[in-house]
Scaffold this motif. Structure first.
Motif, PDB file in Angstrom:
ATOM      1  N   GLY A  41      -2.940   6.365   9.237  1.00 41.21           N
ATOM      2  CA  GLY A  41      -3.394   6.762   7.839  1.00 41.21           C
ATOM      3  C   GLY A  41      -4.141   5.317   7.782  1.00 41.21           C
ATOM      4  O   GLY A  41      -3.590   4.176   7.785  1.00 41.21           O
ATOM      5  N   ALA A  42      -5.507   5.436   7.163  1.00 42.34           N
ATOM      6  CA  ALA A  42      -6.101   4.103   7.048  1.00 42.34           C
ATOM      7  C   ALA A  42      -6.529   3.865   5.434  1.00 42.34           C
ATOM      8  O   ALA A  42      -7.622   3.614   5.010  1.00 42.34           O
ATOM      9  CB  ALA A  42      -7.326   4.134   7.801  1.00 42.34           C
ATOM     10  N   GLY A  43      -5.591   4.521   4.616  1.00 37.53           N
ATOM     11  CA  GLY A  43      -5.716   4.030   3.243  1.00 37.53           C
ATOM     12  C   GLY A  43      -5.199   2.995   2.890  1.00 37.53           C
ATOM     13  O   GLY A  43      -4.977   1.824   3.873  1.00 37.53           O
ATOM     14  N   THR A  44      -5.185   2.212   1.764  1.00 34.02           N
ATOM     15  CA  THR A  44      -4.732   0.959   1.341  1.00 34.02           C
ATOM     16  C   THR A  44      -3.502   0.448   2.160  1.00 34.02           C
ATOM     17  O   THR A  44      -3.588  -0.653   2.782  1.00 34.02           O
ATOM     18  CB  THR A  44      -4.395   0.871  -0.012  1.00 34.02           C
ATOM     19  N   GLY A  69     -10.316   3.589   4.129  1.00 33.68           N
ATOM     20  CA  GLY A  69     -10.237   3.275   2.698  1.00 33.68           C
ATOM     21  C   GLY A  69      -9.430   4.256   1.859  1.00 33.68           C
ATOM     22  O   GLY A  69      -9.100   3.905   0.717  1.00 33.68           O
ATOM     23  N   GLY A  70      -9.091   5.525   2.599  1.00 37.84           N
ATOM     24  CA  GLY A  70      -8.451   6.301   1.981  1.00 37.84           C
ATOM     25  C   GLY A  70      -8.801   6.880   0.611  1.00 37.84           C
ATOM     26  O   GLY A  70      -9.881   6.690   0.150  1.00 37.84           O
ATOM     27  N   ASP A  71      -7.924   7.359  -0.367  1.00 39.96           N
ATOM     28  CA  ASP A  71      -8.141   7.699  -1.743  1.00 39.96           C
ATOM     29  C   ASP A  71      -8.706   6.666  -2.739  1.00 39.96           C
ATOM     30  O   ASP A  71      -9.692   7.012  -3.221  1.00 39.96           O
ATOM     31  CB  ASP A  71      -6.912   8.177  -2.340  1.00 39.96           C
ATOM     32  N   THR A 190     -10.967  18.651  -8.244  1.00 41.81           N
ATOM     33  CA  THR A 190      -9.845  17.799  -8.247  1.00 41.81           C
ATOM     34  C   THR A 190     -10.642  16.151  -8.099  1.00 41.81           C
ATOM     35  O   THR A 190     -12.013  16.228  -8.001  1.00 41.81           O
ATOM     36  CB  THR A 190      -9.126  17.906  -7.172  1.00 41.81           C
ATOM     37  N   ASN A 191      -9.839  15.329  -7.691  1.00 47.26           N
ATOM     38  CA  ASN A 191     -10.357  13.897  -7.573  1.00 47.26           C
ATOM     39  C   ASN A 191     -11.078  14.019  -6.202  1.00 47.26           C
ATOM     40  O   ASN A 191     -11.739  13.064  -5.886  1.00 47.26           O
ATOM     41  CB  ASN A 191      -9.572  12.938  -7.873  1.00 47.26           C
ATOM     42  N   GLU A 192     -10.964  14.754  -5.471  1.00 43.58           N
ATOM     43  CA  GLU A 192     -11.677  14.848  -4.183  1.00 43.58           C
ATOM     44  C   GLU A 192     -12.862  15.471  -4.137  1.00 43.58           C
ATOM     45  O   GLU A 192     -13.795  15.057  -3.410  1.00 43.58           O
ATOM     46  CB  GLU A 192     -10.750  15.807  -3.194  1.00 43.58           C
ATOM     47  N   GLY A 299      -0.878  16.468 -10.133  1.00 42.00           N
ATOM     48  CA  GLY A 299       0.272  15.674  -9.325  1.00 42.00           C
ATOM     49  C   GLY A 299      -0.319  15.413  -7.973  1.00 42.00           C
ATOM     50  O   GLY A 299      -1.396  16.065  -7.685  1.00 42.00           O
ATOM     51  N   ARG A 300       0.601  14.856  -7.095  1.00 36.30           N
ATOM     52  CA  ARG A 300       0.338  14.382  -5.778  1.00 36.30           C
ATOM     53  C   ARG A 300       1.178  14.950  -4.737  1.00 36.30           C
ATOM     54  O   ARG A 300       2.350  14.821  -5.085  1.00 36.30           O
ATOM     55  CB  ARG A 300       0.115  12.949  -5.668  1.00 36.30           C
ATOM     56  N   ILE A 301       0.648  15.511  -3.555  1.00 36.22           N
ATOM     57  CA  ILE A 301       1.425  16.176  -2.621  1.00 36.22           C
ATOM     58  C   ILE A 301       1.418  15.173  -1.648  1.00 36.22           C
ATOM     59  O   ILE A 301       0.322  14.887  -0.944  1.00 36.22           O
ATOM     60  CB  ILE A 301       0.939  17.491  -2.123  1.00 36.22           C
ATOM     61  N   ALA A 338       4.889   3.464   4.553  1.00 35.82           N
ATOM     62  CA  ALA A 338       4.458   2.495   3.240  1.00 35.82           C
ATOM     63  C   ALA A 338       3.368   3.280   2.535  1.00 35.82           C
ATOM     64  O   ALA A 338       2.596   4.164   2.986  1.00 35.82           O
ATOM     65  CB  ALA A 338       3.719   1.171   3.595  1.00 35.82           C
ATOM     66  N   GLY A 339       3.442   3.123   1.092  1.00 36.60           N
ATOM     67  CA  GLY A 339       2.264   3.660   0.233  1.00 36.60           C
ATOM     68  C   GLY A 339       2.624   5.090  -0.288  1.00 36.60           C
ATOM     69  O   GLY A 339       3.989   5.335  -0.261  1.00 36.60           O
ATOM     70  N   ASP A 340       1.689   5.942  -0.707  1.00 36.46           N
ATOM     71  CA  ASP A 340       1.843   7.023  -1.234  1.00 36.46           C
ATOM     72  C   ASP A 340       2.880   7.903  -0.506  1.00 36.46           C
ATOM     73  O   ASP A 340       3.592   8.878  -1.128  1.00 36.46           O
ATOM     74  CB  ASP A 340       0.958   7.601  -1.787  1.00 36.46           C
ATOM     75  N   LYS A 346       2.918   5.482  -7.261  1.00 33.77           N
ATOM     76  CA  LYS A 346       1.805   5.710  -6.479  1.00 33.77           C
ATOM     77  C   LYS A 346       0.537   5.052  -6.782  1.00 33.77           C
ATOM     78  O   LYS A 346      -0.063   5.410  -7.508  1.00 33.77           O
ATOM     79  CB  LYS A 346       1.327   7.243  -6.191  1.00 33.77           C
ATOM     80  N   PHE A 347       0.395   3.709  -6.425  1.00 31.95           N
ATOM     81  CA  PHE A 347      -0.709   3.036  -6.754  1.00 31.95           C
ATOM     82  C   PHE A 347      -1.239   1.767  -5.526  1.00 31.95           C
ATOM     83  O   PHE A 347      -0.465   1.730  -4.698  1.00 31.95           O
ATOM     84  CB  PHE A 347      -0.162   1.778  -7.848  1.00 31.95           C
ATOM     85  N   THR A 348      -2.455   1.602  -5.756  1.00 24.36           N
ATOM     86  CA  THR A 348      -2.842   0.626  -4.589  1.00 24.36           C
ATOM     87  C   THR A 348      -2.259  -0.497  -4.414  1.00 24.36           C
ATOM     88  O   THR A 348      -2.115  -1.171  -3.469  1.00 24.36           O
ATOM     89  CB  THR A 348      -4.291   0.530  -4.778  1.00 24.36           C
ATOM     90  N   THR A 379      -3.058   2.394 -16.927  1.00 22.30           N
ATOM     91  CA  THR A 379      -3.832   3.474 -17.227  1.00 22.30           C
ATOM     92  C   THR A 379      -4.930   3.073 -17.844  1.00 22.30           C
ATOM     93  O   THR A 379      -4.962   2.674 -19.171  1.00 22.30           O
ATOM     94  CB  THR A 379      -3.119   4.776 -18.137  1.00 22.30           C
ATOM     95  N   TYR A 380      -6.235   3.554 -17.227  1.00 21.71           N
ATOM     96  CA  TYR A 380      -7.395   2.711 -17.814  1.00 21.71           C
ATOM     97  C   TYR A 380      -8.212   3.934 -18.743  1.00 21.71           C
ATOM     98  O   TYR A 380      -9.286   3.913 -18.664  1.00 21.71           O
ATOM     99  CB  TYR A 380      -8.225   2.588 -16.667  1.00 21.71           C
ATOM    100  N   THR A 381      -7.387   4.115 -19.791  1.00 23.86           N
ATOM    101  CA  THR A 381      -8.058   4.690 -20.832  1.00 23.86           C
ATOM    102  C   THR A 381      -8.638   3.705 -21.952  1.00 23.86           C
ATOM    103  O   THR A 381      -8.527   2.731 -21.459  1.00 23.86           O
ATOM    104  CB  THR A 381      -7.078   5.718 -21.692  1.00 23.86           C
TER     105      THR A 381
END
Ligand SMILES: Cc1cc2nc3c(=O)[nH]c(=O)nc-3n(C[C@H](O)[C@H](O)[C@H](O)COP(=O)(O)OP(=O)(O)OC[C@H]3O[C@@H](n4cnc5c(N)ncnc54)[C@H](O)[C@@H]3O)c2cc1C
Length: 509
Positions: A41-44, A69-71, A190-192, A299-301, A338-340, A346-348, A379-381
Motif C-alpha cells: 500500500g503506497a498511500g501516505t 499517493g493513495g487516497d 463517492t470521493n473516488e 464512512g470508510r471500510i 500503519a494508517g487508515d 483516519k487522517f493523512t 474539518t475544512y468547512t
C-alpha cells in the motif's frame, strides 16, 4: 499484465498525474533475495514508511495496486482542498458587499475550469509521490500489483515472491458502498468519482453529514449546486464535533441555502423523469427529493480483502481493519501496520506519524507507542472546525475534573476587522492546573490556529506558557492568548485579590 487504473477525464493534467503515480511503461523489478521491509500500500502511510526506511539504509520493497499517493493525493485531501479553495473564492466574491465591493453577487464560476485547476495542482504535487522518485532517488523497489501474503514472511505480487524480515500493511480504507435500496441502479458518486466531474450537478444530494459530506456539501453549494444533505443517524451535521462548534457551521450551511434533512430515514432511490429521486421519511412524513447527482459519504471500510492475512497469521476485523498493539505490531510479530487500515483517527497526518513509529519499532527495536500521540484534526468547512485532544464529555467520562474556557471571536479585533467573527476558541483544562486536556477552535483558518495548542500539549506546556508568549497584534490567533488570560483571571481568587490589595495599600503609605 498490470492493469492501469483510470483517472478521468483523461486531460493532460491527469495524464501527467498517471505518468507519476502509475506509469504505463513501468516494469516491476526482479525481487532482491531478501528485504528488511516490504510495504503493501503506497498511500501516505506506505510512502512515508518506505521513504523513511530506505533513507536509513534499509532494503525496501513497496507494492501498490492502484495509484501511488493513495487516497490523499488522488481522491482525498488534495482534490477536495483544491475545489474548496475555488468555492471559497466564489463565496468571497459573492459576499464582497460586506467590504463595499458591488456586483459580486451576479458573478458565476466556470466549474469545468475550477475542476481542471484542481487537477493541475494535483498533478504538480504528484512528482513527490512518483514511482521514479521512489526508485531513482530513494532506491526503493516499486512493484505495481495486488500484494498478498503467502506465509508469515513472504508476499506475492504479480507472480513474484518477496521475502521479508519485516512487513508493513498500509492498505488504507475505501468509501463504504451505499446500502440504500435502488441506489446501485440510480448510480451515485463517492470521493473516488466526484473529482472526475466535468459538469456541475444543478441539484446534488449529499448522504452523510460527517467531515467529508459536510466539506463537499458546502463546496458544491458555493460552486452553484442546489444541495440537500441527508442522514438518518444524527439530527445535526458534524455529529462527532463539539456541539457548539457544529452549530456554528450548521447555521452557515442554512444561511448559504443548503437544505438539511436531518435526521431523515432514507427509504430508497429510483430514476424518474431523468432525475434521481430519493424517498425519505422525516418526522413521520414521506418526502421525495429529486436531484441530478447523489454523493455518498457514509464512512470508510478498511482494505483487508485480497491480502490473504490468514496465511501470515494476522488478526483483523472486516469493519475496523488490522488489529495492532500500541507498538503497531500485528499478531504476526514480523508484521506491522500503519494508517487508515488500523487506526481510528483516519487522517493523512496520523498516517505520517504512525509510519515514523513503525520504522522505529519494526527496524530499530523501538518501543514508541501510538497511544502517546497528540492528534489534532480539522474539518475544512467555512468556518473550519479544528480539534485536539479530549472533548469535555470524554474528559468527564474519564472522571477528570475539567475547567472549560471559551473566548468568542467577537472579542478579537482582527476577527472583527476581517468580518470573520463566527467562531470561538475553547480549551478544557484539568481543574486546578493549566494542563490542556483538549481544545476546539472554530474560525476561518482554525486548522492553522490549532497547532499552537497541539504543540503545547505535545511538549507538556500548560496554558500559562501560551499566556507568556507574545502574539502579534492584530491576529485571529490572539484568541488563544485570550484563553490564557482568562485562565490567569481564574487564579485571582478573593484571597489573592485581598492579599494584592493589602500590599498595594501598604506600599502607598
Ligand atoms: C474526500 C476525502 C478528504 C480527505 N481530506 C483529508 C484532509 O483534509 N486531511 C487529512 O488529514 N485527511 C484527509 N482525508 C483522509 C486521508 O486521505 C487518509 O487518512 C489517508 O489517505 C490515509 O492514508 P493511508 O496510507 O493509510 O491509506 P490510503 O491513502 O488509502 O492508501 C492505501 C493504499 O493501499 C493500496 N492497497 C490496498 N490494498 C492493496 C493491496 N492488496 N496491494 C497493494 N496495494 C493495496 C491502495 O490502492 C491505496 O493506494 C480525506 C479522505 C477523503 C476520502
Amino acid at each position: 499484465m498490470i492493469e492501469i487504473p483510470e483517472i478521468l477525464p483523461l486531460t493532460d493534467n491527469n495524464k501527467m498525474l498517471l505518468a507519476n503515480v502509475h506509469p504505463s511503461d513501468w516494469v516491476n523489478p526482479e525481487p532482491a533475495p531478501g528485504y528488511n521491509l516490504v510495504v503493501i500500500g503506497a498511500g501516505t502511510a506506505g510512502l512515508v514508511t518506505a521513504a523513511g526506511a530506505a533513507g536509513l539504509g534499509a532494503k525496501v520493497a513497496l507494492i501498490e495496486r492502484n495509484l501511488l499517493g493513495g487516497d490523499c493525493l488522488n481522491v482525498g485531501c488534495v482534490p477536495s482542498k483544491g475545489i474548496i479553495r475555488a468555492a471559497r473564492a466564489m463565496y468571497d466574491v459573492k459576499t464582497a458587499g460586506e467590504y463595499c465591493i458591488a456586483g459580486g453577487e451576479r458573478l458565476t464560476i466556470d466549474f469545468p475550469a475550477a475542476m481542471e485547476r484542481m487537477r493541475r495542482i494535483r498533478a504538480e504535487i504528484s512528482p513527490h509521490d512518483s514511482a521514479r522518485r521512489f526508485k531513482e532517488e530513494l532506491g526503493v523497489d516499486v512493484f505495481f500489483g495486488e500484494g498478498r501474503f503467502t506465509g508469515p514472511d513472504s508476499i506475492e505480487v504479480e507472480g513474484k515472491s518477496l521475502h521479508f524480515k519485516r512487513a508493513a500493511v498500509c492498505t488504507g480504507a475505501r468509501a463504504a458502498r451505499s446500502p440504500i435500496p435502488g441506489m446501485e441502479k440510480t448510480g451515485y458518486l463517492t470521493n473516488e468519482t466526484v473529482f472526475s466531474l466535468t459538469e456541475l450537478p444543478a441539484r446534488l444530494a449529499v448522504i452523510g453529514a460527517g467531515p467529508i459530506g459536510s466539506e463537499l456539501a458546502q463546496t458544491f453549494a458555493r460552486l452553484g449546486s442546489k444541495v440537500t444533505v441527508l442522514g438518518h443517524l444524527n439530527d445535526h451535521i458534524l455529529p462527532r464535533e463539539d456541539r457548539d462548534a457544529a452549530e456554528i457551521v450548521q447555521r452557515a450551511f442554512i444561511r448559504e441555502g443548503i437544505e438539511l434533512l436531518l435526521p431523515a430515514k432514507i427509504l430508497g432511490a429510483a430514476t424518474r423523469n431523468g432525475g434521481k429521486v430519493i424517498t425519505v421519511e422525516k418526522e413521520g412524513r414521506m418526502l421525495d427529493v429529486t436531484v441530478d447527482e447523489i454523493l455518498v459519504g457514509i464512512g470508510r471500510i478498511p482494505n483487508v480483502e485480497g491480502l490473504n492475512l490468514d496465511a501470515a497469521g494476522i488478526v483483523y476485523d472486516p469493519a475496523s481493519g488490522v488489529k495492532v498493539n500500541e507498538l503497531l505490531q500485528t499478531s504476526n510479530p514480523r508484521v506491522y501496520a500503519a494508517g487508515d487500515i488500523c487506526f481510528p483517527y483516519k487522517f493523512t497526518h496520523t498516517a505520517d506519524a504512525l509510519a515514523r513509529i513503525l520504522i522505529a519499532n519494526a527496524l530499530f527495536m523501538g518501543r514508541q507507542k501510538s497511544s502517546a500521540l497528540v492528534v489534532p484534526w480539522c474539518t475544512y468547512t467555512d468556518p473550519e472546525v479544528a480539534h485536539v485532544g479530549m472533548y469535555e464529555k470524554e474528559a468527564r467520562e474519564k472522571k477528570l475534573e475539567v475547567l472549560t474556557l471559551t473566548i468568542p471571536l467577537t472579542d478579537v479585533d482582527r476577527a472583527l476587522l476581517d468580518g470573520e467573527t463566527e467562531g470561538f476558541a475553547r480549551v478544557h483544562l484539568r481543574k486546578g492546573t493549566d494542563k490542556i486536556l483538549g481544545a476546539t477552535i472554530v474560525a476561518r483558518h482554525a486548522g492553522e490556529m490549532i497547532n499552537e495548542l497541539s504543540l503545547a500539549m505535545t511538549a507538556g506546556l500548560g496554558l500559562s506558557a501560551i499566556g507568556r508568549t507574545i502574539h502579534p497584534y492584530p491576529t485571529q490567533a490572539e484568541v488563544i492568548k485570550k484563553l490564557a488570560d482568562a485562565y490567569n483571571r481564574t487564579r485571582l481568587t478573593p484571597f489573592v485579590r485581598n492579599l494584592l490589595g493589602a500590599w498595594l495599600r501598604f506600599t502607598r503609605r
